[in-house]
Design an enzyme around this catalytic site. Structure first.
Site, PDB file in Angstrom:
ATOM      1  N   CYS A 239       0.837  -1.202   0.000  1.00  0.00           N
ATOM      2  CA  CYS A 239       0.000   0.000   0.000  1.00  0.00           C
ATOM      3  C   CYS A 239       0.881   1.264   0.000  1.00  0.00           C
ATOM      4  O   CYS A 239       1.651   1.477  -0.917  1.00  0.00           O
ATOM      5  CB  CYS A 239      -0.985  -0.024   1.161  1.00  0.00           C
ATOM      6  SG  CYS A 239      -2.359   1.153   0.953  1.00  0.00           S
TER       7      CYS A 239
ATOM      8  N   HIS B 213      -3.657  -4.503  -0.023  1.00  0.00           N
ATOM      9  CA  HIS B 213      -3.304  -5.013   1.300  1.00  0.00           C
ATOM     10  C   HIS B 213      -3.326  -6.541   1.266  1.00  0.00           C
ATOM     11  O   HIS B 213      -4.399  -7.140   1.371  1.00  0.00           O
ATOM     12  CB  HIS B 213      -4.299  -4.522   2.353  1.00  0.00           C
ATOM     13  CG  HIS B 213      -4.181  -3.076   2.682  1.00  0.00           C
ATOM     14  ND1 HIS B 213      -3.262  -2.600   3.587  1.00  0.00           N
ATOM     15  CD2 HIS B 213      -4.861  -1.993   2.217  1.00  0.00           C
ATOM     16  CE1 HIS B 213      -3.386  -1.284   3.682  1.00  0.00           C
ATOM     17  NE2 HIS B 213      -4.333  -0.889   2.854  1.00  0.00           N
TER      18      HIS B 213
ATOM     19  N   GLU C 234      -2.424  -8.651   3.521  1.00  0.00           N
ATOM     20  CA  GLU C 234      -2.848  -9.208   4.808  1.00  0.00           C
ATOM     21  C   GLU C 234      -4.361  -9.164   4.993  1.00  0.00           C
ATOM     22  O   GLU C 234      -4.909  -9.833   5.880  1.00  0.00           O
ATOM     23  CB  GLU C 234      -2.140  -8.473   5.954  1.00  0.00           C
ATOM     24  CG  GLU C 234      -2.692  -7.118   6.312  1.00  0.00           C
ATOM     25  CD  GLU C 234      -2.350  -6.001   5.342  1.00  0.00           C
ATOM     26  OE1 GLU C 234      -2.823  -4.862   5.563  1.00  0.00           O
ATOM     27  OE2 GLU C 234      -1.603  -6.259   4.365  1.00  0.00           O
TER      28      GLU C 234
END
Length: 204
Positions: free
Chosen positions: A79, A182, A184
């Protein structure tokens, strides 16, 4: 040992937890003397480029990051962390980045385009890379951003997505790679990408 760089901005703990859940040893790095034992480094971030780069400077982290990359060890920016890899950004004025990928960061533009871009978008892989191993074409990832990278050299663009036109989603050069989304927060495919990075030797 997988280092997760703390610049006081963003999703540090979620990235650390993802690395741990995948069976690797994460280490939060906050000071310039914390890089020696690392095999990999993740530069996460949520927020403003114009605030992040001065913070890196204030913490005296720029030189250790550049030295880490020069050593050949793999670096992943996610990001905002990906945007910091670029040469320059016009977010909040004109600011220099780390200069690891040639190019700039510019605001998303397009008639009727809602900014920030928030949501799931399909990843269009344009070049093979070890971080894509086991990830099928056409999978989607979770994006939250108002700015995006524009690479100077075509070979540094590894994947794009569509949002009012093509938008840079993954960049890479040598042992450096960056993703605009992102991982995660991108469920199975995002975790697979993080796992691929943690197993990567930095060579393509």
């Amino acid at each position: 040992m997988i280092g997760v760089l703390n610049i006081g901005m963003g999703n540090l703990r979620s990235v650390e937890n993802a690395v741990y859940q995948l069976g690797f040893d994460p280490l939060v790095v906050e000071h310039q003397d914390g890089f020696d034992d690392l095999t990999h480094l993740i530069l996460p971030g949520v927020g403003n480029f114009s605030a992040a780069m001065p913070e890196i400077g204030a913490r005296e982290l720029k030189r250790p990051i550049l030295d880490f990359v020069a050593s050949g060890r793999p670096l992943l920016g996610t990001c905002l962390g990906m945007q910091l890899l670029m040469g320059i950004s016009d977010e909040g004025g004109v600011h220099n980045g780390l200069g690891l990928i040639a190019g700039k960061v510019a605001r998303l533009q397009g008639e009727g385009l809602r900014v920030p871009h928030v949501g799931w978008n399909i990843l269009n892989m344009t070049r093979p890379h070890p971080i894509f191993q086991g990830i099928k074409k056409g999978r989607d990832f979770y994006f939250v951003h108002s700015y995006a990278a524009v690479c100077e050299q075509e070979e540094d663009l590894l994947a794009s997505t569509e949002y009012g036109g093509p938008v840079t989603a993954v960049v890479g050069r040598a042992n450096v790679v960056g993703v605009q989304f992102h991982p995660e927060k991108s469920q199975v495919n995002g975790l697979r990408l993080i796992e691929n990075f943690c197993n990567w030797d930095g060579k393509c």
